[in-house]
Design a protein around this motif. Structure first.
Motif, PDB file in Angstrom:
ATOM      1  N   VAL A  71       0.837  -1.198   0.000  1.00  0.00           N
ATOM      2  CA  VAL A  71       0.000   0.000   0.000  1.00  0.00           C
ATOM      3  C   VAL A  71       0.874   1.251   0.000  1.00  0.00           C
ATOM      4  N   LEU A  72       1.903   1.263   0.852  1.00  0.00           N
ATOM      5  CA  LEU A  72       2.792   2.422   0.918  1.00  0.00           C
ATOM      6  C   LEU A  72       3.534   2.650  -0.392  1.00  0.00           C
ATOM      7  N   ALA A  73       3.780   1.546  -1.121  1.00  0.00           N
ATOM      8  CA  ALA A  73       4.476   1.656  -2.405  1.00  0.00           C
ATOM      9  C   ALA A  73       3.528   1.987  -3.547  1.00  0.00           C
ATOM     10  N   GLY A  74       2.250   2.230  -3.230  1.00  0.00           N
ATOM     11  CA  GLY A  74       1.286   2.590  -4.260  1.00  0.00           C
ATOM     12  C   GLY A  74       0.729   1.414  -5.023  1.00  0.00           C
ATOM     13  N   GLU A  75       0.877   0.191  -4.466  1.00  0.00           N
ATOM     14  CA  GLU A  75       0.403  -1.013  -5.149  1.00  0.00           C
ATOM     15  C   GLU A  75      -0.971  -1.459  -4.660  1.00  0.00           C
ATOM     16  N   GLY A  76      -1.614  -0.664  -3.816  1.00  0.00           N
ATOM     17  CA  GLY A  76      -2.924  -1.050  -3.308  1.00  0.00           C
ATOM     18  C   GLY A  76      -3.495   0.062  -2.443  1.00  0.00           C
ATOM     19  N   ALA A  77      -4.697  -0.191  -1.904  1.00  0.00           N
ATOM     20  CA  ALA A  77      -5.373   0.801  -1.075  1.00  0.00           C
ATOM     21  C   ALA A  77      -5.521   0.277   0.347  1.00  0.00           C
ATOM     22  N   LEU A  78      -5.510   1.190   1.307  1.00  0.00           N
ATOM     23  CA  LEU A  78      -5.660   0.820   2.711  1.00  0.00           C
ATOM     24  C   LEU A  78      -7.149   0.712   3.019  1.00  0.00           C
ATOM     25  N   SER A  79      -7.637  -0.513   3.177  1.00  0.00           N
ATOM     26  CA  SER A  79      -9.057  -0.757   3.392  1.00  0.00           C
ATOM     27  C   SER A  79      -9.333  -1.028   4.869  1.00  0.00           C
ATOM     28  N   PRO A  80     -10.602  -0.957   5.283  1.00  0.00           N
ATOM     29  CA  PRO A  80     -10.940  -1.316   6.669  1.00  0.00           C
ATOM     30  C   PRO A  80     -10.539  -2.743   7.019  1.00  0.00           C
ATOM     31  N   ALA A  81     -10.609  -3.662   6.044  1.00  0.00           N
ATOM     32  CA  ALA A  81     -10.220  -5.047   6.304  1.00  0.00           C
ATOM     33  C   ALA A  81      -8.743  -5.136   6.679  1.00  0.00           C
ATOM     34  N   VAL A  82      -7.898  -4.359   6.015  1.00  0.00           N
ATOM     35  CA  VAL A  82      -6.464  -4.371   6.320  1.00  0.00           C
ATOM     36  C   VAL A  82      -6.220  -3.829   7.725  1.00  0.00           C
ATOM     37  N   LEU A  83      -6.898  -2.738   8.078  1.00  0.00           N
ATOM     38  CA  LEU A  83      -6.713  -2.158   9.399  1.00  0.00           C
ATOM     39  C   LEU A  83      -7.180  -3.114  10.500  1.00  0.00           C
ATOM     40  N   LEU A  84      -8.347  -3.761  10.291  1.00  0.00           N
ATOM     41  CA  LEU A  84      -8.841  -4.703  11.288  1.00  0.00           C
ATOM     42  C   LEU A  84      -7.926  -5.914  11.388  1.00  0.00           C
ATOM     43  N   ALA A  85      -7.429  -6.400  10.243  1.00  0.00           N
ATOM     44  CA  ALA A  85      -6.508  -7.535  10.255  1.00  0.00           C
ATOM     45  C   ALA A  85      -5.242  -7.187  11.025  1.00  0.00           C
ATOM     46  N   ALA A  86      -4.718  -5.981  10.811  1.00  0.00           N
ATOM     47  CA  ALA A  86      -3.515  -5.557  11.520  1.00  0.00           C
ATOM     48  C   ALA A  86      -3.759  -5.524  13.030  1.00  0.00           C
ATOM     49  N   ALA A  87      -4.936  -5.029  13.434  1.00  0.00           N
ATOM     50  CA  ALA A  87      -5.257  -4.961  14.862  1.00  0.00           C
ATOM     51  C   ALA A  87      -5.344  -6.362  15.469  1.00  0.00           C
ATOM     52  N   LEU A  88      -5.963  -7.299  14.757  1.00  0.00           N
ATOM     53  CA  LEU A  88      -6.074  -8.665  15.264  1.00  0.00           C
ATOM     54  C   LEU A  88      -4.704  -9.321  15.390  1.00  0.00           C
ATOM     55  N   VAL A  89      -3.854  -9.132  14.389  1.00  0.00           N
ATOM     56  CA  VAL A  89      -2.518  -9.749  14.410  1.00  0.00           C
ATOM     57  C   VAL A  89      -1.665  -9.159  15.531  1.00  0.00           C
ATOM     58  N   VAL A  90      -1.679  -7.840  15.674  1.00  0.00           N
ATOM     59  CA  VAL A  90      -0.906  -7.207  16.728  1.00  0.00           C
ATOM     60  C   VAL A  90      -1.421  -7.652  18.100  1.00  0.00           C
ATOM     61  N   GLY A  91      -2.728  -7.704  18.252  1.00  0.00           N
ATOM     62  CA  GLY A  91      -3.292  -8.158  19.525  1.00  0.00           C
ATOM     63  C   GLY A  91      -2.943  -9.600  19.834  1.00  0.00           C
ATOM     64  N   GLY A  92      -3.009 -10.461  18.823  1.00  0.00           N
ATOM     65  CA  GLY A  92      -2.653 -11.862  19.028  1.00  0.00           C
ATOM     66  C   GLY A  92      -1.194 -12.040  19.389  1.00  0.00           C
TER      67      GLY A  92
END
Length: 282
Positions: free
Chosen positions: A253-274
């Motif tokens: 996403v940072l390299a411009g190859e995609g968009a930051l979606s709510p699914a990505v943000l929620l996935a990141a939160a779950l992984v960090v929490g786990g």
């Protein structure tokens, strides 16, 4: 967290750059790209081993070579076959069951206890990875059963390669031997390219990505992972491994190859929490 476990975490960090660098190296046939990256990683590894006067570490019994080359080359062969035969999202989803398998195999193969907090952390990380990889997928439609079998086989292969590295029979193998495994895997991948893929050669602009792949995700990462699996905590590393697909997506996403979606943000939160939950387990 011990230094060996931190080495395993560094490998996970390097693997987060795998998709981005592979994207920058396109359009090269996958086996050619794998062979060239392994060749770079193996050559750099041998150079370091030689500089340390440790070339004798490459002389290992057949069972050690079977484990090392079978793990590195076998995993990548199955993974690329899965991507060719099955839809990539579903194939990647099945492939990323290997962190869960590492945690579960650490009990029977390494005699390490799995407590409820650690298993809860694994469950959160798995949920985050599934959410990320399955976002937008329409079930397991299309593709051949062989493709799904290859993806599952890749996960099993990498999990067993990782956990077996720390068993009494293989834990004494010096990490320097990984340089030989990389070179052997490069030879197999390049032979596969010659046999199954159309002839191709990298353009000048593709070489920086190939060299970075060989120096990092398909080079140093394997040495660091070997240290982490042999002397670190495979249960914690297996849980933290779920951060790799999330971090990889964020880098794209940072390299411009995609968009930051709510699914990505929620996935990141779950992984960090786990990961945080598993890290606090005794």
């Amino acid at each position: 967290m011990t230094p060996a476990t931190l080495a395993g975490c560094a490998a996970l960090l390097l693997w987060a750059f795998l998709a981005l660098l592979a994207r920058l190296a396109q359009p090269l046939p996958p086996l050619l790209l794998t062979g060239l990256a392994f060749a770079v990683g193996g050559a750099l590894g041998v150079a370091v081993v030689a500089a340390r006067g440790r070339l004798g570490a490459l002389r290992q019994p057949a069972i050690v070579w079977l484990h090392g080359v079978g793990g590195l080359a076998g995993y990548h062969a199955l993974y690329f076959a899965a991507l060719a035969l099955a839809p990539p999202v579903e194939a990647n989803l099945l492939n990323y069951t290997w962190p869960l398998l590492i945690v579960l195999l650490a009990g029977p193969l390494r005699g390490l206890r799995l407590g409820p907090r650690r298993l809860a952390g694994v469950a959160l990380g798995a949920a985050g990875a599934v959410l990320l990889l399955a976002a937008g997928a329409q079930g397991f439609g299309g593709g051949s059963p062989a493709g799904y079998a290859a993806a599952a086989g890749a996960a099993v292969t990498w999990a067993f390669y990782s956990v077996l590295a720390g068993t009494p029979r293989l834990s004494g193998v010096p990490t320097e031997a990984v340089a030989g495994f990389c070179l052997a895997s490069a030879a197999l991948a390049l032979l596969g390219h010659w046999a199954f893929e159309p002839a191709a050669s990298p353009a000048v602009g593709q070489w920086p990505a190939i060299l970075l792949l060989g120096a990092g995700p398909v080079g140093a990462a394997f040495f660091l992972w070997d240290v982490g699996m042999k002397r670190g905590d495979p249960r914690l590393l297996g849980t933290l491994a779920y951060a790799t697909p999330v971090a990889s997506t964020l880098l794209l996403v940072l390299a411009g190859e995609g968009a930051l979606s709510p699914a990505v943000l929620l996935a990141a939160a779950l992984v960090v929490g786990g990961g945080a939950l598993a890290a606090t387990a005794r």
